[in-house]
Design a protein around this motif. Sequence first.
Motif, PDB file in Angstrom:
ATOM      1  N   SER A   1       0.832  -1.209   0.000  1.00  0.00           N
ATOM      2  CA  SER A   1       0.000   0.000   0.000  1.00  0.00           C
ATOM      3  C   SER A   1       0.861   1.251   0.000  1.00  0.00           C
ATOM      4  O   SER A   1       0.551   2.246  -0.673  1.00  0.00           O
ATOM      5  N   ALA A   2       1.986   1.201   0.778  1.00  0.00           N
ATOM      6  CA  ALA A   2       2.877   2.367   0.823  1.00  0.00           C
ATOM      7  C   ALA A   2       3.495   2.635  -0.542  1.00  0.00           C
ATOM      8  O   ALA A   2       3.623   3.786  -0.972  1.00  0.00           O
ATOM      9  N   LEU A   3       3.895   1.567  -1.247  1.00  0.00           N
ATOM     10  CA  LEU A   3       4.460   1.741  -2.581  1.00  0.00           C
ATOM     11  C   LEU A   3       3.441   2.342  -3.553  1.00  0.00           C
ATOM     12  O   LEU A   3       3.771   3.213  -4.359  1.00  0.00           O
ATOM     13  N   LYS A   4       2.214   1.853  -3.454  1.00  0.00           N
ATOM     14  CA  LYS A   4       1.181   2.398  -4.342  1.00  0.00           C
ATOM     15  C   LYS A   4       0.944   3.883  -4.060  1.00  0.00           C
ATOM     16  O   LYS A   4       0.844   4.703  -4.974  1.00  0.00           O
ATOM     17  N   SER A   5       0.867   4.246  -2.774  1.00  0.00           N
ATOM     18  CA  SER A   5       0.652   5.660  -2.428  1.00  0.00           C
ATOM     19  C   SER A   5       1.840   6.514  -2.849  1.00  0.00           C
ATOM     20  O   SER A   5       1.676   7.648  -3.311  1.00  0.00           O
ATOM     21  N   LYS A   6       3.063   5.943  -2.708  1.00  0.00           N
ATOM     22  CA  LYS A   6       4.253   6.685  -3.117  1.00  0.00           C
ATOM     23  C   LYS A   6       4.238   6.929  -4.621  1.00  0.00           C
ATOM     24  O   LYS A   6       4.585   8.019  -5.090  1.00  0.00           O
ATOM     25  N   ASN A   7       3.828   5.923  -5.375  1.00  0.00           N
ATOM     26  CA  ASN A   7       3.756   6.085  -6.825  1.00  0.00           C
ATOM     27  C   ASN A   7       2.721   7.139  -7.213  1.00  0.00           C
ATOM     28  O   ASN A   7       2.957   7.968  -8.105  1.00  0.00           O
TER      29      ASN A   7
ATOM     30  N   MET B   1       4.195  10.570  -6.480  1.00  0.00           N
ATOM     31  CA  MET B   1       5.183  10.957  -7.496  1.00  0.00           C
ATOM     32  C   MET B   1       4.503  11.371  -8.794  1.00  0.00           C
ATOM     33  O   MET B   1       4.904  12.349  -9.433  1.00  0.00           O
ATOM     34  N   GLN B   2       3.469  10.641  -9.180  1.00  0.00           N
ATOM     35  CA  GLN B   2       2.747  10.988 -10.404  1.00  0.00           C
ATOM     36  C   GLN B   2       2.075  12.358 -10.268  1.00  0.00           C
ATOM     37  O   GLN B   2       2.085  13.166 -11.205  1.00  0.00           O
ATOM     38  N   ARG B   3       1.493  12.611  -9.083  1.00  0.00           N
ATOM     39  CA  ARG B   3       0.835  13.910  -8.867  1.00  0.00           C
ATOM     40  C   ARG B   3       1.835  15.059  -8.936  1.00  0.00           C
ATOM     41  O   ARG B   3       1.594  16.077  -9.595  1.00  0.00           O
ATOM     42  N   ARG B   4       2.997  14.888  -8.270  1.00  0.00           N
ATOM     43  CA  ARG B   4       3.997  15.953  -8.293  1.00  0.00           C
ATOM     44  C   ARG B   4       4.552  16.165  -9.701  1.00  0.00           C
ATOM     45  O   ARG B   4       4.820  17.301 -10.111  1.00  0.00           O
ATOM     46  N   LEU B   5       4.716  15.058 -10.431  1.00  0.00           N
ATOM     47  CA  LEU B   5       5.202  15.194 -11.799  1.00  0.00           C
ATOM     48  C   LEU B   5       4.203  15.954 -12.664  1.00  0.00           C
ATOM     49  O   LEU B   5       4.586  16.808 -13.472  1.00  0.00           O
TER      50      LEU B   5
ATOM     51  N   SER C   1      11.581   3.904 -16.509  1.00  0.00           N
ATOM     52  CA  SER C   1      12.371   3.195 -15.495  1.00  0.00           C
ATOM     53  C   SER C   1      11.589   3.032 -14.200  1.00  0.00           C
ATOM     54  O   SER C   1      11.585   1.959 -13.586  1.00  0.00           O
ATOM     55  N   LEU C   2      10.896   4.108 -13.784  1.00  0.00           N
ATOM     56  CA  LEU C   2      10.108   4.027 -12.562  1.00  0.00           C
ATOM     57  C   LEU C   2       8.957   3.026 -12.703  1.00  0.00           C
ATOM     58  O   LEU C   2       8.668   2.256 -11.779  1.00  0.00           O
ATOM     59  N   LYS C   3       8.309   3.026 -13.883  1.00  0.00           N
ATOM     60  CA  LYS C   3       7.209   2.100 -14.096  1.00  0.00           C
ATOM     61  C   LYS C   3       7.689   0.655 -14.066  1.00  0.00           C
ATOM     62  O   LYS C   3       7.068  -0.212 -13.444  1.00  0.00           O
ATOM     63  N   ASP C   4       8.811   0.384 -14.751  1.00  0.00           N
ATOM     64  CA  ASP C   4       9.346  -0.975 -14.758  1.00  0.00           C
ATOM     65  C   ASP C   4       9.751  -1.425 -13.365  1.00  0.00           C
ATOM     66  O   ASP C   4       9.459  -2.559 -12.942  1.00  0.00           O
ATOM     67  N   GLN C   5      10.421  -0.514 -12.625  1.00  0.00           N
ATOM     68  CA  GLN C   5      10.859  -0.873 -11.276  1.00  0.00           C
ATOM     69  C   GLN C   5       9.663  -1.138 -10.366  1.00  0.00           C
ATOM     70  O   GLN C   5       9.645  -2.099  -9.593  1.00  0.00           O
ATOM     71  N   PHE C   6       8.651  -0.281 -10.484  1.00  0.00           N
ATOM     72  CA  PHE C   6       7.472  -0.460  -9.642  1.00  0.00           C
ATOM     73  C   PHE C   6       6.730  -1.743  -9.999  1.00  0.00           C
ATOM     74  O   PHE C   6       6.258  -2.469  -9.118  1.00  0.00           O
TER      75      PHE C   6
END
Length: 685
Positions: free
Chosen positions: A47-53, A56-60, A119-124
Motif C-alpha cells: 500500500s505504501a508503494l502504491k501511495s508513493k507512486n 510521485m505521479q501527482r507531483r510530476l 524506469s520508474l514504471k518498470d521498477q514499480f
Amino acid sequence: MEKNEYLCSMNKAEEQQFAILSSNYRSEQEERRKAQKKASLLEQENSALKSKNEDMQRRLNEKMDEVADTVRQMAQFMMGKGPVTLSDSLRDAIVAGVKEEFEAKLREEREAHSKEMQSLKDQFALMLAAKDNEIAALKARNGEDQGDSHGTTNPGRPVPEGMAPEDRIKQLEQQKNKYAIDAYGQGTESEKYNHGCQEPVKADDLDLEGVDVPDERCAEIAKQVMEAAKQRKNMKGVEKPRNPQPLEEAALNDKDCQIILTPEGLPDDAEELEPEISTRYFWVEGHFRCKLVVRRKFKDPRGRYYYINLPEKYKNPMGRTEATESVIALVYMLHGEQRMTDSEIVTFLKSKGLNFSESAVKNWIKKAADILAPLDEPTQEEILATGNDHVDESGIEVCDQRLPNKGEKEEDVEMDKHYFDRWMFCHHADSIKLTQFVFFERGRRTRKAVEAYLSNAKKRLFVNSDGCSIYKCYDVTVKDLEKCSEITDIIIRVSCLVHMRRPFFKLKDCSQDAIDIVHLADEVFHLDKQIKATYKEDFEKIAQERVLQIGPILQSIKDKLDILEKELDQTKEPELVKAVKYAKKEYPCLLHCLKNGALDFSNNSVEREIRRLAKYRNNSFFVGSPQGGARLARTLTIFANCKAYNIDPYKYLCDVFRRIKTTAKDQLVNLVAHKWQPQMAPAIY
C-alpha cells in the motif's frame, strides 16, 4: 503386577507422544501467527508503494503544468500577445537566438523524462509483482489458498460484482491454462511440436524494409502493374530465346548421342532437307544425359516428301517438352518430398549441366501434378471401400478472389491480389494405409466438401472425425443403428476420444475433475492397445473384450460428465463447462467402437498424415491459386502413400508417368501405391 507396570509404561508413552504433538501444534500456531504478521506487513508495504507512486505521479503532473504555463507565458511575451510586449525587431532577434537552443533543450528534457518514467514504471511493476507472489505464497502456507499460485490474478483489475475472489482465481486459472496451449497454433498434447516463440504473422502485417507502406501507395503500385501488363507485347507465336544447353551442344557433335531415323523406299534422286531434331534429357545414375532423335526428311524432283513418323518407343510420355519422365520425376520429388524451392532446384540442375529457368521448373511440376490427376478417383474409391474413413481438415493460405456472398456471382467479386484462409481435407484408411488430401472447389470448409467425397460410398461407412459441425449430419447413435441394420449404405460418424480428452488436458493444472477424466481416457487407450495386441485382426473378439473391459470405464466417464454438468457454474469455471458440453455431445458417437472392433477410439492416424500439410504451410507463405491448391493436395497424396508403403518415389513416378496415359480407366487402381507393381522401363539411352 507386571500387567499394571506395562499399562503404566504405555500411559507414559502416550503422554509423551501427546506432549510432543501439543508442542508441534503450538509451534505451528506460532509460525502461522508469524506468517500472518509478515503478510500484513507486506500488504502495508504494498500500500505504501502504491501511495508513493501516486504521489510521485501527482507531483510530476504539477511540475509539467508549471513548465507548460511558463512556456505559454514566454511564447505570449515573444509574440506580443501578453500583458508586456516587445518591438518586432527585438522580438525577432530574441526568437532567432533562442529558438534553436530552446527546442534542443526541450527535446532533451522530454527524452530524459520519458526514460525516467519508464524506469520508474518498470521498477514499480517488478516490485509489485514480487510482493504479490510473496503474499500469495504466504497465504498458501497459511491455508487461505489451496495449492500453488499460478499467477493469474490481476491486482489492477477488480473482482466482478457478485463473485468471490477464490471463484475469480479459479476462472482465470482455467483461462490461463487453456490459452497457454492454444497460443502454440496447432496445439498437441505431447507439446512436442509447440513453437510458442514463433508467433504466426501474416504478410499483410509485415513492413517493407522496415517502412510502413500506406494502402494508397499499395493501390497505386497495383494499378501500375495492371497497366504494364495490358501494354505488354503479345508474344504468342513469337519464338522466344532459349538458354544455351551444353549437353545438347555436345550431343550435336557426338554420333553416339544421336538416334537417326531414315525413311524407307527413298529414290536415288531424292534431295535431303533440314532434319527434325527432338531433344530428350534423361536422369541416369546421378547424371543428366542428352539424346537427340534425328528424323531425316527428303524430297524428290516430283514434289513428293519422304519422312518417318516418330516411333512409339521414342515418344516422350510427358508430352511436348525436352525433359523425359526421369527428369520430371526427379524435379517433382525434390519439390514435393525434399521440399526444395524452385530456385534451389534450378541451382541443382545447373550444377549437373542442365541450364533451365525457374519458369520451366514450375511448368514441369505443374505438368507432373496434372498427369497424376486420373489417380484421384481410384484412390478415393479404395479408401471408401474399406468401410472406415478417418478425416480431418487443416488451414492453408491461397491467393484467390474473395469468396462470393449470397446472391453474388463469382465474376462480380472484386479481385484481390493477396491470399485468404482456405481449408484442405485429409482422408485416411488405416486398414490399407492409404491417404488422400482433397482441396474442394476453392478451399471451402463446408459440409458439401464432406458430402461430395463420401457420396461415392457403396456400402456402410464409418467416418472418424472430431466434433466439427460439418460432420454432424452423419451422427447416428448405437440404438438408431440397430433399428436400421438392414440398410447397408448408411454413413455413420465415430467421434474421437482424443479430441474429447484434449480440452480437459489443457485444464489439468487447475482442476482435479479434469485430471480424473484425463486418467479415465488414458486407461481406455491403454486397455484398447492391450486388447488389439492380444487378438490382432479378430474384430469380433476385440469388440467383446471392449464391452467387458472398456465399457465400464466409458460409463464412468459419462457419469462424471453428468455430475459436472449439474454442479459446475459457468461464471466460475467457463472452460471446464465448455469441455464437459463438448464431451457429452460427442459421447454417443463414441460408443460405436464397442460394437465394431475395427474402429478406433482416436483419429490419430489422420492427424499424423496431415502433418505433411503443416510442414508445407510452415515453409511457404501461400499457394498461388485454387488450381495450385488442388495440385498441392495431389502431391501430398502421392508422397504420403509412397512413404506408407516404403516405395522409392522416384521409381514409382517414372513408372506411373510412362503407363498412366495408356492404362484403361478401370485398371488405374493398379497404379495407386498400395497395388502398384513396377514394370521394366524401355531404355533408349
